[in-house]
Design a protein around this motif. Sequence first.
Motif, short mmCIF file in Angstrom:
data_model
loop_
_atom_site.label_atom_id
_atom_site.label_comp_id
_atom_site.label_asym_id
_atom_site.label_seq_id
_atom_site.Cartn_x
_atom_site.Cartn_y
_atom_site.Cartn_z
N TYR A 185 48.56 41.39 54.58
CA TYR A 185 47.33 40.60 54.45
C TYR A 185 46.35 40.89 55.59
O TYR A 185 45.14 40.95 55.38
CB TYR A 185 47.68 39.11 54.42
N LYS A 231 39.84 33.11 46.92
CA LYS A 231 39.96 34.57 46.94
C LYS A 231 40.96 35.04 48.00
O LYS A 231 41.85 35.85 47.73
CB LYS A 231 38.58 35.18 47.19
N LYS A 232 40.79 34.53 49.20
CA LYS A 232 41.68 34.93 50.29
C LYS A 232 43.10 34.42 50.07
O LYS A 232 44.07 35.10 50.39
CB LYS A 232 41.14 34.44 51.64
N SER A 233 43.20 33.21 49.51
CA SER A 233 44.52 32.65 49.24
C SER A 233 45.25 33.48 48.18
O SER A 233 46.46 33.67 48.25
CB SER A 233 44.40 31.20 48.76
N PRO A 262 43.07 29.85 54.40
CA PRO A 262 43.77 30.40 53.23
C PRO A 262 45.23 29.96 53.23
O PRO A 262 45.88 29.92 54.28
CB PRO A 262 43.63 31.91 53.43
N LYS A 276 44.79 36.69 47.60
CA LYS A 276 45.20 37.96 48.23
C LYS A 276 46.49 37.74 49.05
O LYS A 276 47.45 38.49 48.93
CB LYS A 276 44.07 38.46 49.15
#
Length: 236
Positions: free
Chosen positions: A234, A157-159, A196, A161
Motif C-alpha cells: 500500500y 478509494k484509499k480504503s 483509510p 486500495k
Amino acid sequence: MNKKILAAFLCVCMVVVTGSFPVSAAKTKKTYKIAIDAGHQGKGNSKTEPIGPGAKMRKPKVAYGTQGVKTKVPESKLTLQIALKLEKELKKRGYDVYMIRRKQNVNISNKQRAIRANKSGADICIRLHADAASANVRGVSVLYPSQQNPYVAKLSKKSKKLSKNILDSYCKSTKFKKRGLSKRDDLTGTNWSKIPVALIEMGFMTNKTEDKQMQKKQTQKKMVDGIANGIDQYFK
Ligand SMILES: [Zn+2]
C-alpha cells in the motif's frame, strides 16, 4: 563512560563516517504509523451508539463476536493474538504502531476505537476480525466503505486500495480461499474513521479446518506476514 558522553561520542563518529549528522537519514523517509484494532474484547457491550457521525441508526458498542467451532477460542482472543504478532512484525519493518487494545479486559466501543485511531496520528487503520457462517463456508473477505458511504465516502478509494493489497497478500501467504472485497457502510468502527481503513475477516471460525489452522503458530505467522506485506504494498 557515562551515557551522555557516549552519545556525544557516537554522534561525532557518525559525522566523521557519514559526513553528516545522523538525523538527516531519518528525514528522507517518512515513518508510517499503523493503527491496529483487534476486533471485539473479553466481554461484549450491548449498549448502543450511532453507526456514524450524525447517524440515526445505532448498533451495540461492541458485539460479542464468534467462536472457534472446534477450538472454542473466542474471536476476541484470536484477533488479539494476531494483533500482538502483527505489532511486532510491523515494528521490525520500521513502522510505528498504535495498538487500540493489548488485553482482553477492556471496554472500548467501536466508535471510540475509530476516534482513538484518528487521534493517534496513524496513517491507516487495520481492523482484525474472523467470520462466521454455516460449517462449510470458508475464506477471506476484506471490508471497506463504498463511495456512497454517508460518513466516509472520501476514504473509499484509499480504503479499497488498502483492502485489496491486504486481501491479495494475505491469501497468497496463507493459501486461504479468496472470497473478495466487500463494500460495507454499516460498520461503526469504519464510519467514524478519518483515515483509510480495512477490516479483514481473516477466516471462518465456524469452519473446522480454518478454525484449527488459525490457532497454529505456523499459520499465524503466515497471516501476520500476509497482512504486513499488504501494508508494505500500500505504501510503495
Ligand atoms: Zn468480528
